[in-house]
Enzyme design. Structure first.
Site, short mmCIF file in Angstrom:
data_model
loop_
_atom_site.label_atom_id
_atom_site.label_comp_id
_atom_site.label_asym_id
_atom_site.label_seq_id
_atom_site.Cartn_x
_atom_site.Cartn_y
_atom_site.Cartn_z
CG ASP A 185 -44.83 59.00 -10.01
OD1 ASP A 185 -44.63 58.95 -8.84
OD2 ASP A 185 -45.57 58.06 -10.52
N GLY A 224 -49.38 49.65 -10.96
CA GLY A 224 -50.62 50.05 -10.78
C GLY A 224 -51.54 50.04 -12.26
CG PHE A 225 -48.89 51.09 -15.28
CD1 PHE A 225 -48.67 49.92 -16.07
CD2 PHE A 225 -48.01 51.63 -14.68
CE1 PHE A 225 -47.52 49.37 -16.32
CE2 PHE A 225 -46.83 51.03 -14.51
CZ PHE A 225 -46.65 49.89 -15.19
N GLY A 226 -50.85 48.36 -14.95
CA GLY A 226 -50.94 47.08 -15.62
C GLY A 226 -49.75 46.51 -15.69
N GLY A 238 -42.20 43.83 -15.98
CA GLY A 238 -42.55 44.55 -14.93
C GLY A 238 -44.05 44.78 -14.74
CE LYS A 243 -47.29 52.78 -19.16
NZ LYS A 243 -47.04 53.81 -18.36
#
EC number: 2.7.11.1
Length: 876
Positions: free
Chosen positions: A694, A580-582, A577, A597
């Site tokens: 979140d 926005g983080f990477g 996947g 991640k």
């Protein structure tokens, strides 16, 4: 209003009434003798019978003869309980059915002591109320509306002082499950009024549910009535007399006001208002009004009562008042030619029932054991076997897991004069670990079903000389593999078994002592090493400019190099996947799948979130939080290595992207419970407490067993431990899930997560996107409230479920979700409350799937459109 005091007058002799169907009624004249008789009470035409088959303790008695002529016949006798601390009535009913339950207590100096009793009344394992008798000829009435959690019900009288508990009558009346719905708890009646200056009091048979209505009309209002029939066929079935009378203001230009107060200012209330237009208005005439609450909060706008037809307006979420005062104002709108009216009013106070009942099968098993072995005279064997813990049955030990029913883990009936065979009902105690039936007169075979009791580790059958000594083969296998110890009498060649077992137990104990000593020594060395150098985060120099204001992460545990990350991901071969983080990649570490991640080379804020997530996950551990396997902080390369969640995120599973299989309602409830438990742990299990910030479906991940775990803690914030309930912080989160109060004020609290979770619950129910500009109401919160104004829950439920769900359970989830998304954070529930409610919803669905006999009416009540205010009532 002193409604319960007025109820005593209802039990005075009334005029004769006509008979109607009493199907489902349980009407007990407590203490009635002879016990086999029944009779019809003349003033109500209700058939009463003795309570003797519902209770095995207590002493029959009668009120003083001088008082009998003042009351209906079911009040003349009573049952008192001079022995035992807790005495309970037991009813076999249908789980999930809703009942009105009424207990009446008229002292009448039955014992000649002129001593007014006081005691407690319990519903199952939870306290219902305290009963205090105000006078010799007076009494007390306790009434509640309650949904059965299981197919049995216990109503208990508990001695609290020197006086003796007693009861005059006990009445149960089935209600429509679509009425009087709460987010949690049961309802205690505060008032049930119809508007008339004079009696009669109303009950059965004018009210088919035998609710008691008190006439009420103050001097600021006047009576409006009609002789025409009014349609009362909505779910609430109010009596015709209620529907055909109404209160209107004396001055037609002034508002209609109704006020009351509650002694407990912390209590929550539900209010039910019944309206019908009972005047023949001309075409150019209108009755339209607004309903406001405590000085201005909008309850209902532009309301027009339907002509000669009852409509019921109520609040879908409980309300409270800071000072205990409730003030409702009904004001004409500019379009209205006639003043406001109201036909009936019901006020209820919420009674939370936090203590869960013991597992139903275990309760049934213990009741059977009690009957089979004649243990009814044991004074402590009353009510729920385990709960509350203060009244646990003698000879039982129970475990009390969080958010789950109590479990019976040991049963000791040694020396209890048991005779006959060993009942197989014991095998239904599935959590049982130890069973002691020693020193009795049991005979027959040792039940083979004991071998199926996986938790059972010890059985003591010694001292039963007539018991067959042969051991079933399956049970012997468990004894041989040391998973079960059996203690029994032996003769002849097997006479050494008990000694051998005792020696074996002693040997095991010695080994355990040695292991404990070794563990203490090793642990002591570990603490010495930890004292010489911490293995958590320390301040260090950072190479990247993007990290110039943050500390580097230095720890000896779980840290991987970038080359190790390349190896475990096979050079980032498989993408799971992106965000926005990477990017998240699939990896393998020591033959275990992991998710990696990788943080993109971006801003300082990205590193702050990365560091925050590592710090959080290194110190918190919970089965419903995604576990951190390790991390990489190698130069400019930052990575988080998580446990791999095979089924992806909740949104993918809801949309069908991850699997063609539709998530069942039971699975959705299980996911909701587990995600809520993870969030509750962050709020209450962490020190300091954490706020996720979140919460959304893409951050709820599912493993191969569809077990849910919260993920992505980069935005999480902690709170000080000095009692602060919120912190000021820069707003962060995902649009659509963001708490509007937090967005407006920058004040962050746990209730911000509650708001986001409420949105997620609505998505779980509807499978609709949180934002859709093509809808008349773009945001899912507003859309759900808009769709439910017609009272039809099916209009919002995911059609993929094919109506394979319990309607009442769906209603409870939706109402819980709407409470979570209340614009005011102070009115949102806490996560422990959310977890408790969802557990009940899950239990409802599991019981339905297991073949519950409960049936529910699924039609909806017609309802006028409401405003979308905080207090917009729902109709059903």
């Amino acid at each position: 209003m002193r409604f319960l005091s007025f109820l005593i007058f209802v039990f005075a002799v009334l005029g004769l009434v006509q008979a109607q169907d009493q199907s489902g009624f349980i009407s007990l004249d407590c203490g009635l003798v002879p016990t086999e008789i029944t009779y019809v009470e003349k003033s109500t035409n209700i058939t009463y019978r003795s309570d003797a088959t519902y209770i095995d303790s207590g002493v029959p008695g009668k009120i003083n003869e001088v008082y009998r002529t003042q009351f209906q016949q079911q009040i003349w006798a009573l049952r008192s309980f001079p022995e035992g601390q807790r005495n309970c009535y037991n009813f076999s009913l249908t789980a999930k059915r809703k009942y009105l339950i009424r207990g009446t207590f008229i002292y009448g100096n039955y014992d000649g002591l002129n001593q007014l009793p006081s005691f407690d009344l319990y519903i199952g394992p939870n306290k219902w109320t305290s009963v205090s008798i105000p006078g010799v000829r007076n009494g007390s009435v306790s009434e509640m509306i309650h949904v059965l959690r299981q197919d049995h019900l216990q109503i208990c009288l508990v001695k609290t002082g020197e006086t003796t508990p007693f009861i005059s009558s006990l009445e149960l009346r089935p209600l429509n499950n679509n009425t009087y719905v709460t987010k949690s708890g049961s309802l205690i009646v505060v008032a049930r009024l119809y508007f008339s200056p004079t009696p009669p009091f109303l009950r059965y048979d004018e009210d088919v549910h035998d609710r008691i209505w008190i006439p009420f009309l103050d001097n600021k209002n006047s009576l409006l009535s009609t002789e025409l029939s009014v349609d009362t066929s909505n779910f609430y079935n109010v009596p015709q007399t209620v529907a055909k009378t109404a209160a209107v203001p004396l001055n037609a230009t002034q508002p209609l006001k109704i006020n009351w107060s509650l002694d407990d200012i912390t209590s929550q209330s539900y209010i039910y208002m019944h309206f019908a237009e009972i005047e023949n208005l001309e075409a150019n005439e209108t009755r339209e009004f607004n309903i406001t609450y405590n000085g201005g909060e909008n309850w209902f706008s532009y309301f027009r009562p339907p002509k000669f037809r009852i409509t019921t307006v109520y609040n879908p979420a409980a309300v409270s008042s800071l000072d205990g005062n409730f003030n409702f104002t009904f004001s004409m709108t500019g379009n209205s030619t006639h003043p406001p009216l109201i036909n009936g009013l019901e006020i209820y106070q919420v009674l939370e029932l936090p203590q869960l009942d013991t597992y139903q099968d275990e309760v049934s098993a213990m009741m059977n054991i009690k009957t089979i072995y004649g243990l009814s005279k044991r004074s402590s064997w009353q009510g729920d076997p385990c709960a509350p813990e203060l009244y646990r049955w003698e000879g039982l030990n129970c475990s009390y897991p969080n958010f789950a029913p109590p479990q019976i883990i040991s049963l000791n009936l040694s020396g209890s004069n048991l005779s006959g065979t060993i009942t197989s009902d014991i095998s239904k105690l599935t959590h049982l670990r130890e069973l002691d039936l020693s020193n009795n007169d049991l005979s027959g075979d040792i039940p083979f079903v004991f071998s199926d009791m996986k938790n059972l580790t010890l059985i003591n059958l010694s001292g039963n000389k007539n018991l067959n000594r042969s051991v079933p083969e399956t049970l012997q296998k468990r004894i041989d593999n040391k998973s079960l110890t059996l203690i029994r009498d032996e003769t002849g060649k097997n006479s050494t078994n008990v000694v051998a077992i005792a020696a074996s137990v002693a040997s095991v104990f010695a080994v355990l002592v040695i292991l404990a000593i070794v563990f203490v020594v090793i642990r002591k060395k570990q603490r010495t090493n930890e004292a010489s150098g911490p293995r958590s985060f320390t301040t260090g120099t950072v190479k990247s400019d993007a990290r110039s204001s943050s500390s580097s992460i230095i720890t000896k545990e779980r840290k991987f190099t970038y080359s190790e990350v390349l190896k475990m991901t096979k050079n980032f071969e498989r993408v799971l996947g992106k965000g926005g983080f990477g990017t998240v990649y699939h990896g393998n570490l020591d033959d275990t799948q992991v998710a990696v991640k990788m943080l993109s080379h971006s801003s300082a804020q990205g590193y702050k979130e990365f560091k925050a997530e590592v710090e959080l996950l290194l110190r918190v551990h919970h089965r419903h939080l995604v576990g951190l396997v390790g991390y990489c902080d190698d130069g400019d390369n930052l990575a988080l290595i998580y446990e791999y969640m095979e089924k992806g995120d909740l949104r993918e599973n809801m949309s069908g992207k991850h699997s063609v299989n539709v998530l069942s309602w039971e699975t959705r409830m299980q996911i909701a419970v587990e995600a809520a438990q993870g969030l509750e742990y962050l709020h209450n299990g962490c020190r300091p407490p954490m706020v996720h910030r979140d919460v959304k479906p893409t951050n709820i991940l599912l493993n191969e067993r569809s077990q849910a775990k919260l993920a992505d803690f980069g935005l999480s914030r902690s709170f000080p431990v000095d009692g602060e309930s919120h912190v000021m912080t820069v707003v962060a989160g995902t649009p659509g899930y963001l708490d509007p109060e937090y967005y407006r004020t920058n004040w962050l609290s746990e209730k911000s997560d509650v708001y986001s979770f409420g949105v997620v619950l609505l998505e779980i129910v509807t499978n609709q996107p949180v934002m859709n500009k093509n809808r008349e109401r773009p945001h899912i919160n507003e859309w759900v409230m808009f769709m439910l104004t017609n009272g039809d829950i099916k209009s919002i439920v995911d059609p993929k479920l094919n109506e394979d769900y319990d309607t009442n359970g769906v209603w409870k989830v939706v109402e819980l979700a709407l409470a979570c998304v209340n614009p005011s954070s102070s009115r949102r529930p806490t996560m422990p409350h959310v977890v408790m409610e969802l557990n009940e919803c899950l239990a409802l669905e599991i019981e339905r799937k297991q073949g519950s006999q409960a049936t529910y009416i699924k039609e909806s009540v017609e309802f006028s459109p409401s405003s979308a205010s905080d207090f917009s009532p729902l109709a059903r």
